[in-house]
Design a protein around this motif. Sequence first.
Motif, PDB file in Angstrom:
ATOM      1  N   VAL A 135       0.958  -1.118  -0.050  1.00  0.00           N
ATOM      2  CA  VAL A 135      -0.175   0.048  -0.032  1.00  0.00           C
ATOM      3  C   VAL A 135       1.037   1.198   0.143  1.00  0.00           C
ATOM      4  O   VAL A 135       1.748   1.372   0.864  1.00  0.00           O
ATOM      5  CB  VAL A 135      -1.033   0.063   1.267  1.00  0.00           C
ATOM      6  CG1 VAL A 135      -1.750   1.354   1.267  1.00  0.00           C
ATOM      7  CG2 VAL A 135      -1.845  -1.109   1.148  1.00  0.00           C
ATOM      8  N   VAL A 136       0.822   1.974  -1.367  1.00  0.00           N
ATOM      9  CA  VAL A 136       1.663   2.935  -1.064  1.00  0.00           C
ATOM     10  C   VAL A 136       1.005   4.533  -0.770  1.00  0.00           C
ATOM     11  O   VAL A 136       1.341   5.467   0.033  1.00  0.00           O
ATOM     12  CB  VAL A 136       2.020   3.382  -2.635  1.00  0.00           C
ATOM     13  CG1 VAL A 136       2.796   4.705  -2.862  1.00  0.00           C
ATOM     14  CG2 VAL A 136       2.744   2.258  -2.992  1.00  0.00           C
ATOM     15  N   THR A 137      -0.441   4.486  -0.945  1.00  0.00           N
ATOM     16  CA  THR A 137      -1.343   5.477  -0.580  1.00  0.00           C
ATOM     17  C   THR A 137      -2.603   4.682   0.190  1.00  0.00           C
ATOM     18  O   THR A 137      -3.210   4.104  -0.472  1.00  0.00           O
ATOM     19  CB  THR A 137      -1.567   6.359  -1.777  1.00  0.00           C
ATOM     20  OG1 THR A 137      -0.508   6.920  -2.092  1.00  0.00           O
ATOM     21  CG2 THR A 137      -2.746   7.515  -1.351  1.00  0.00           C
ATOM     22  N   GLU A 138      -2.942   5.327   1.337  1.00  0.00           N
ATOM     23  CA  GLU A 138      -3.896   4.787   1.894  1.00  0.00           C
ATOM     24  C   GLU A 138      -5.417   5.067   1.370  1.00  0.00           C
ATOM     25  O   GLU A 138      -5.358   6.007   0.686  1.00  0.00           O
ATOM     26  CB  GLU A 138      -4.053   5.478   3.486  1.00  0.00           C
ATOM     27  CG  GLU A 138      -3.316   5.137   4.541  1.00  0.00           C
ATOM     28  CD  GLU A 138      -3.368   3.567   4.841  1.00  0.00           C
ATOM     29  OE1 GLU A 138      -4.360   3.092   4.915  1.00  0.00           O
ATOM     30  OE2 GLU A 138      -2.198   2.934   4.971  1.00  0.00           O
ATOM     31  N   GLY A 139      -6.114   4.079   1.313  1.00  0.00           N
ATOM     32  CA  GLY A 139      -7.421   3.963   0.582  1.00  0.00           C
ATOM     33  C   GLY A 139      -7.167   3.740  -0.664  1.00  0.00           C
ATOM     34  O   GLY A 139      -8.380   3.665  -1.637  1.00  0.00           O
ATOM     35  N   MET A 140      -5.931   3.490  -1.410  1.00  0.00           N
ATOM     36  CA  MET A 140      -5.815   3.154  -2.773  1.00  0.00           C
ATOM     37  C   MET A 140      -5.564   1.429  -2.658  1.00  0.00           C
ATOM     38  O   MET A 140      -4.925   0.965  -1.802  1.00  0.00           O
ATOM     39  CB  MET A 140      -4.732   4.056  -3.546  1.00  0.00           C
ATOM     40  CG  MET A 140      -4.825   5.278  -3.370  1.00  0.00           C
ATOM     41  SD  MET A 140      -6.225   5.864  -4.464  1.00  0.00           S
ATOM     42  CE  MET A 140      -5.384   5.432  -6.066  1.00  0.00           C
ATOM     43  N   GLU A 141      -5.471   1.022  -3.883  1.00  0.00           N
ATOM     44  CA  GLU A 141      -5.417  -0.422  -4.262  1.00  0.00           C
ATOM     45  C   GLU A 141      -3.715  -0.614  -3.957  1.00  0.00           C
ATOM     46  O   GLU A 141      -3.066   0.601  -4.182  1.00  0.00           O
ATOM     47  CB  GLU A 141      -5.894  -0.781  -5.547  1.00  0.00           C
ATOM     48  CG  GLU A 141      -7.052  -0.880  -5.762  1.00  0.00           C
ATOM     49  CD  GLU A 141      -7.698  -2.415  -4.902  1.00  0.00           C
ATOM     50  OE1 GLU A 141      -6.948  -3.345  -4.806  1.00  0.00           O
ATOM     51  OE2 GLU A 141      -8.828  -2.173  -4.338  1.00  0.00           O
TER      52      GLU A 141
END
Length: 167
Positions: A135-141
Amino acid sequence: MRHLTTLAIVPIALLSALPAQAQMVTISPEQIGQIFCIGSLGNDMAPVEALLTPDLSAAIADAWVKDAQAESANPGDKPPLGDGIPWRTYPDYADGCEAFEGLTDADLAFVEISYSFASEPSANYTNTLVLKPIVVTEGMEPFWRIDDVDLGEGRSLRQALVEAFEQ
Protein backbone atom coordinates in the motif's frame (compact mmCIF):
# COMPACT_ATOMS: atom_id res chain seq x y z
CA MET A 1 -44.44 15.11 -27.66
CA ARG A 2 -41.41 15.68 -29.84
CA HIS A 3 -40.13 18.34 -27.41
CA LEU A 4 -40.48 15.91 -24.52
CA THR A 5 -38.28 13.35 -26.29
CA THR A 6 -35.68 16.01 -27.04
CA LEU A 7 -35.72 17.17 -23.42
CA ALA A 8 -35.14 13.60 -22.28
CA ILE A 9 -32.18 13.12 -24.63
CA VAL A 10 -30.40 16.40 -23.74
CA PRO A 11 -29.37 15.35 -20.20
CA ILE A 12 -28.06 12.02 -21.49
CA ALA A 13 -26.06 13.76 -24.21
CA LEU A 14 -24.64 16.22 -21.68
CA LEU A 15 -23.65 13.43 -19.30
CA SER A 16 -21.84 11.59 -22.05
CA ALA A 17 -19.80 14.73 -22.77
CA LEU A 18 -18.43 14.87 -19.22
CA PRO A 19 -14.91 13.54 -18.70
CA ALA A 20 -14.76 9.95 -17.54
CA GLN A 21 -13.63 9.12 -14.01
CA ALA A 22 -9.85 8.84 -14.09
CA GLN A 23 -8.57 5.38 -13.22
CA MET A 24 -5.19 4.91 -11.53
CA VAL A 25 -2.82 3.09 -13.86
CA THR A 26 -0.86 0.39 -12.09
CA ILE A 27 2.26 -1.37 -13.27
CA SER A 28 1.83 -5.10 -13.79
CA PRO A 29 4.36 -7.63 -12.51
CA GLU A 30 5.55 -8.29 -16.07
CA GLN A 31 6.06 -4.55 -16.65
CA ILE A 32 8.14 -4.38 -13.47
CA GLY A 33 10.21 -7.20 -14.93
CA GLN A 34 10.63 -5.23 -18.16
CA ILE A 35 11.79 -2.18 -16.19
CA PHE A 36 14.23 -4.47 -14.34
CA CYS A 37 15.61 -5.67 -17.69
CA ILE A 38 15.94 -2.13 -19.02
CA GLY A 39 17.85 -1.11 -15.88
CA SER A 40 20.05 -4.19 -16.07
CA LEU A 41 20.88 -3.76 -19.76
CA GLY A 42 21.45 -0.03 -19.30
CA ASN A 43 23.57 -0.60 -16.17
CA ASP A 44 21.34 1.86 -14.29
CA MET A 45 19.14 0.35 -11.61
CA ALA A 46 17.75 3.69 -10.35
CA PRO A 47 14.34 3.06 -11.98
CA VAL A 48 14.28 -0.36 -10.33
CA GLU A 49 15.15 1.05 -6.92
CA ALA A 50 11.95 3.11 -7.09
CA LEU A 51 10.03 -0.20 -7.38
CA LEU A 52 11.40 -1.91 -4.25
CA THR A 53 9.49 -2.68 -1.08
CA PRO A 54 10.44 -0.36 1.79
CA ASP A 55 12.01 -3.36 3.55
CA LEU A 56 14.28 -4.26 0.63
CA SER A 57 15.19 -0.59 0.14
CA ALA A 58 16.24 -0.44 3.81
CA ALA A 59 18.30 -3.64 3.47
CA ILE A 60 20.14 -2.19 0.47
CA ALA A 61 20.74 1.15 2.23
CA ASP A 62 22.11 -0.73 5.25
CA ALA A 63 24.41 -2.76 2.98
CA TRP A 64 25.80 0.44 1.44
CA VAL A 65 26.51 1.84 4.93
CA LYS A 66 28.35 -1.38 5.89
CA ASP A 67 30.22 -1.28 2.58
CA ALA A 68 31.43 2.28 3.26
CA GLN A 69 32.54 1.24 6.75
CA ALA A 70 34.44 -1.76 5.36
CA GLU A 71 36.11 0.42 2.74
CA SER A 72 37.10 2.99 5.38
CA ALA A 73 38.51 0.28 7.67
CA ASN A 74 40.47 -1.37 4.83
CA PRO A 75 41.68 1.34 2.44
CA GLY A 76 42.93 -0.02 -0.87
CA ASP A 77 41.00 -3.31 -0.56
CA LYS A 78 38.00 -4.05 -2.70
CA PRO A 79 34.93 -3.52 -0.50
CA PRO A 80 32.25 -6.23 -0.19
CA LEU A 81 29.99 -4.42 -2.67
CA GLY A 82 32.86 -3.52 -4.99
CA ASP A 83 30.86 -4.93 -7.93
CA GLY A 84 27.69 -3.16 -6.78
CA ILE A 85 24.44 -4.62 -5.49
CA PRO A 86 24.18 -8.29 -6.58
CA TRP A 87 20.97 -7.82 -8.57
CA ARG A 88 21.61 -11.03 -10.53
CA THR A 89 23.44 -14.32 -10.19
CA TYR A 90 26.55 -13.17 -12.04
CA PRO A 91 27.96 -9.64 -12.30
CA ASP A 92 28.99 -10.23 -15.95
CA TYR A 93 27.15 -7.96 -18.39
CA ALA A 94 24.38 -9.83 -20.21
CA ASP A 95 23.48 -8.27 -23.56
CA GLY A 96 19.98 -9.75 -23.54
CA CYS A 97 17.24 -9.68 -20.93
CA GLU A 98 13.59 -10.71 -21.12
CA ALA A 99 10.84 -10.74 -18.50
CA PHE A 100 8.14 -13.42 -18.22
CA GLU A 101 5.35 -13.21 -15.67
CA GLY A 102 4.87 -16.37 -13.69
CA LEU A 103 2.52 -17.23 -10.86
CA THR A 104 0.54 -14.32 -9.43
CA ASP A 105 -1.86 -14.42 -6.51
CA ALA A 106 -3.06 -11.88 -3.95
CA ASP A 107 0.09 -12.15 -1.81
CA LEU A 108 3.00 -12.71 -4.23
CA ALA A 109 3.95 -12.51 -7.88
CA PHE A 110 6.94 -14.08 -9.57
CA VAL A 111 8.56 -12.73 -12.73
CA GLU A 112 11.25 -14.73 -14.48
CA ILE A 113 14.15 -12.68 -15.79
CA SER A 114 16.09 -14.49 -18.51
CA TYR A 115 19.59 -13.20 -19.21
CA SER A 116 21.31 -14.06 -22.45
CA PHE A 117 24.73 -13.65 -23.98
CA ALA A 118 24.85 -13.37 -27.78
CA SER A 119 28.48 -14.50 -27.94
CA GLU A 120 28.07 -17.34 -25.40
CA PRO A 121 24.53 -18.82 -25.33
CA SER A 122 25.64 -21.58 -22.96
CA ALA A 123 26.07 -18.90 -20.27
CA ASN A 124 22.38 -17.89 -20.36
CA TYR A 125 20.55 -18.10 -17.03
CA THR A 126 17.31 -17.11 -15.31
CA ASN A 127 16.58 -15.31 -12.05
CA THR A 128 13.15 -14.64 -10.56
CA LEU A 129 11.80 -11.40 -9.12
CA VAL A 130 9.64 -11.88 -6.04
CA LEU A 131 7.00 -9.15 -5.81
CA LYS A 132 4.65 -8.20 -2.98
CA PRO A 133 1.67 -5.87 -2.99
CA ILE A 134 2.45 -2.73 -0.99
CA VAL A 135 0.00 0.00 0.00
CA VAL A 136 1.62 3.21 -1.20
CA THR A 137 -1.32 5.55 -0.51
CA GLU A 138 -3.98 4.86 2.11
CA GLY A 139 -7.33 4.08 0.58
CA MET A 140 -5.80 3.06 -2.75
CA GLU A 141 -5.20 -0.42 -4.10
CA PRO A 142 -1.71 -1.79 -3.33
CA PHE A 143 1.04 -1.65 -5.93
CA TRP A 144 3.40 -4.51 -6.83
CA ARG A 145 6.93 -3.94 -5.54
CA ILE A 146 10.11 -6.04 -5.72
CA ASP A 147 10.76 -7.71 -2.36
CA ASP A 148 13.62 -10.04 -3.38
CA VAL A 149 15.39 -11.63 -6.31
CA ASP A 150 15.75 -15.42 -6.43
CA LEU A 151 19.29 -15.86 -7.76
CA GLY A 152 18.91 -19.62 -8.14
CA GLU A 153 20.48 -22.54 -6.30
CA GLY A 154 18.83 -21.48 -3.04
CA ARG A 155 20.35 -17.97 -3.06
CA SER A 156 18.58 -14.64 -3.03
CA LEU A 157 19.47 -10.97 -3.23
CA ARG A 158 18.67 -10.53 0.46
CA GLN A 159 20.95 -13.43 1.39
CA ALA A 160 23.73 -12.10 -0.85
CA LEU A 161 23.55 -8.74 0.92
CA VAL A 162 24.02 -10.44 4.28
CA GLU A 163 26.69 -12.87 3.07
CA ALA A 164 28.75 -10.06 1.55
CA PHE A 165 29.67 -8.93 5.07
CA GLU A 166 30.18 -12.34 6.73
CA GLN A 167 33.94 -12.59 6.50
